[in-house]
Scaffold this active site. Sequence first.
Site, PDB file in Angstrom:
ATOM      1  CG  HIS A  77      -0.393   1.375  -8.848  1.00  0.00           C
ATOM      2  ND1 HIS A  77      -1.349   1.854  -8.123  1.00  0.00           N
ATOM      3  CD2 HIS A  77       0.412   1.237  -8.219  1.00  0.00           C
ATOM      4  CE1 HIS A  77      -1.271   1.886  -6.804  1.00  0.00           C
ATOM      5  NE2 HIS A  77      -0.019   1.456  -6.811  1.00  0.00           N
ATOM      6  NE  ARG A 103      -1.461   2.588  -1.923  1.00  0.00           N
ATOM      7  CZ  ARG A 103      -0.398   1.853  -2.339  1.00  0.00           C
ATOM      8  NH1 ARG A 103       0.732   2.498  -3.029  1.00  0.00           N
ATOM      9  NH2 ARG A 103      -0.230   0.791  -1.918  1.00  0.00           N
ATOM     10  CD  GLU A 110      -3.899   4.010  -9.156  1.00  0.00           C
ATOM     11  OE1 GLU A 110      -3.777   2.775  -8.914  1.00  0.00           O
ATOM     12  OE2 GLU A 110      -3.407   4.583  -8.876  1.00  0.00           O
TER      13      GLU A 110
END
Length: 318
Positions: free
Chosen positions: A279, A231, A260
């Site tokens: 991602h 993450r 993000e």
Amino acid sequence: MTEILVLRHKIHGMVADRYADALRERLPDTPVRLARTPDQERDLVTDATVVTGSSFAPALFDHAEDLELFASTYAGYDHLPLSEFRDNGIALTTASGVHGPNIAEYVLGAWLSMARGFLTARRQQRDRVWQSFQADDFAGSRVCVVGMGAIGTAVLDRLDGFDIETVGVRHSPEKGGPADEVYGYDDLHTALADARYVALACPLTEETNGLLDADVFRTLHAETVLVNVARGPVVETDALVSALRRNHIGGAVLDVTDPEPLPEDHPLWNFENVLITPHNAGHTPSYYDRLADIVAENVERARETGSWDGLRNQIDLH
């Protein structure tokens, strides 16, 4: 009778219809219904024993009279109403393990691409420049994988044959794993000190939030290639940018960032030794098939035992 409800969701652009079909193939005697609207979710959840999807709206608790299990379609679960599941006696499972093979391929591909200079080659091809450049050997290096769950283990398993030294970092190092050495987070600096290739595959917890800070970047070798498939907040972004600007690490491949999505004007976009993907490492055309295998296994287990406990990928809500 067990009834399964598939909530509205998409995984990397793949519609939930494919997921529902995969569940029907594995559980032909079990009704599997797909909700396409919020109204259908509220109506169908009333009779559902198992609900599966990427999230669970709090308003659905008032209608979920027979719900025994929420099967998340994500490996992470920090976004879910955990206390409400616990208070309502609803079991929770995740998609842990579904991503292992494809994210492991992503990590190895990232390391090899950086070692062999593929980013340099691509830039030269774009500019139509025929010029030799130096590359590195991946073989003979020291590799560190931080996080030894399904993804980290899959990465380490695929390193056999590369003639490298492997190091793993996990919360409980006494459990060991498929690495030459295994350390706890307290010994992170020791594990990272001589590693030329590092992958972050750990969950985001209080322990791992900001794990790679300025102090850790001082420990990393100046040629270290960092890959983050965990993450974004596991890495302190400002510290990473500073290390790149000072040439204190060899490069980074980032599938996750903090923030993000990464803003268009963020400095990370501009480094020639940084590769950013949206991602996307978790994408695989086999996602729903692997996920349906987990859910079907748990439904069959509950039928055999009469209990929605002891399930594969079950989260301890207590």
